[in-house]
Design a protein around this motif. Structure first.
Motif, PDB file in Angstrom:
ATOM      1  N   ALA A 144      -2.782  11.061  32.227  1.00  0.00           N
ATOM      2  CA  ALA A 144      -2.505   9.707  31.755  1.00  0.00           C
ATOM      3  C   ALA A 144      -1.497   9.043  32.669  1.00  0.00           C
ATOM      4  O   ALA A 144      -0.634   9.692  33.234  1.00  0.00           O
ATOM      5  N   PRO A 145      -1.615   7.733  32.867  1.00  0.00           N
ATOM      6  CA  PRO A 145      -0.687   7.049  33.737  1.00  0.00           C
ATOM      7  C   PRO A 145       0.724   7.112  33.176  1.00  0.00           C
ATOM      8  O   PRO A 145       0.918   7.154  31.970  1.00  0.00           O
ATOM      9  N   ALA A 153       5.532   9.247  27.907  1.00  0.00           N
ATOM     10  CA  ALA A 153       5.436   8.058  28.744  1.00  0.00           C
ATOM     11  C   ALA A 153       4.114   7.344  28.544  1.00  0.00           C
ATOM     12  O   ALA A 153       3.322   7.233  29.449  1.00  0.00           O
ATOM     13  N   ALA A 154       3.847   6.868  27.355  1.00  0.00           N
ATOM     14  CA  ALA A 154       2.599   6.165  27.090  1.00  0.00           C
ATOM     15  C   ALA A 154       2.579   4.852  27.864  1.00  0.00           C
ATOM     16  O   ALA A 154       3.491   4.053  27.781  1.00  0.00           O
ATOM     17  N   ASP A 190      -3.219   2.309  23.943  1.00  0.00           N
ATOM     18  CA  ASP A 190      -4.275   3.318  23.885  1.00  0.00           C
ATOM     19  C   ASP A 190      -3.757   4.717  24.167  1.00  0.00           C
ATOM     20  O   ASP A 190      -4.396   5.700  23.808  1.00  0.00           O
ATOM     21  N   ASP A 191      -2.619   4.829  24.841  1.00  0.00           N
ATOM     22  CA  ASP A 191      -2.063   6.129  25.192  1.00  0.00           C
ATOM     23  C   ASP A 191      -1.052   6.642  24.170  1.00  0.00           C
ATOM     24  O   ASP A 191      -0.578   7.765  24.298  1.00  0.00           O
ATOM     25  N   LEU A 192      -0.727   5.846  23.185  1.00  0.00           N
ATOM     26  CA  LEU A 192       0.291   6.209  22.209  1.00  0.00           C
ATOM     27  C   LEU A 192      -0.291   7.155  21.162  1.00  0.00           C
ATOM     28  O   LEU A 192      -1.256   6.823  20.473  1.00  0.00           O
ATOM     29  N   ARG A 219      -7.042   6.982  23.406  1.00  0.00           N
ATOM     30  CA  ARG A 219      -7.641   7.545  24.623  1.00  0.00           C
ATOM     31  C   ARG A 219      -8.079   8.990  24.382  1.00  0.00           C
ATOM     32  O   ARG A 219      -9.138   9.408  24.851  1.00  0.00           O
ATOM     33  N   ASN A 220      -7.281   9.766  23.632  1.00  0.00           N
ATOM     34  CA  ASN A 220      -7.684  11.125  23.278  1.00  0.00           C
ATOM     35  C   ASN A 220      -8.956  11.115  22.450  1.00  0.00           C
ATOM     36  O   ASN A 220      -9.832  11.972  22.635  1.00  0.00           O
ATOM     37  N   LEU A 221      -9.078  10.150  21.530  1.00  0.00           N
ATOM     38  CA  LEU A 221     -10.280  10.060  20.712  1.00  0.00           C
ATOM     39  C   LEU A 221     -11.507   9.764  21.571  1.00  0.00           C
ATOM     40  O   LEU A 221     -12.584  10.330  21.344  1.00  0.00           O
TER      41      LEU A 221
END
Length: 136
Positions: free
Chosen positions: A17-18, A24-25, A29-31, A74-76
């Motif tokens: 993930a960036p 570091a979300a 979408d990364d949270l 994003r994991n989903l």
């Protein structure tokens, strides 16, 4: 799992993930917000399967200070992509390779877009320089 478009997966793998590591979300979408029970229900998978995918390095959820897994949107998406690939007959080793190749391809596409933009800028700079200098 059928019915999820292959394009929905962004190609990222565990730890890719960036912005770096788990805290570091880079975007909403990364949270990591979903507990494993909720994530499992949302993607139609068993919790044990999701834990297995994590052990195999197919995804890395965030963790709370107490160690509880928290899954992001994003994991989903990644879990749904894993389901599609499994439904298509791949084993977990094959799924991991496909996800790695998709991640590599995504990076190359992004790099290429940047190079195209840089190239256009250089062409414009060259046109300006040629227009400003006398012909020899």
């Amino acid at each position: 799992m059928a019915g999820f478009p292959a394009e929905a997966h962004d190609g990222r793998l565990a730890g890719s993930a960036p912005g770096g590591g788990p805290g570091a979300a880079a975007s909403r979408d990364d949270l990591g917000v979903y507990a494993i029970s909720v994530a499992a229900e949302l993607v139609g998978m068993g919790q044990q399967n999701i834990r297995l995918y994590e052990r195999k390095g197919l995804l890395t959820p965030e963790r709370t200070d107490g160690g509880t897994r928290r899954y992001s949107e994003r994991n989903l998406v990644t879990l749904r992509r894993i389901g599609v690939l499994l439904d298509e007959g791949l084993n977990l080793a094959g799924v991991k390779l496909v996800l790695e190749l998709e991640a590599t391809n995504r990076g190359l596409v992004e790099d290429n877009r940047g190079l195209v933009k840089d190239n256009a800028g250089l062409r414009e700079d060259l046109k300006q320089a040629q227009g400003e200098s006398p012909a020899t």
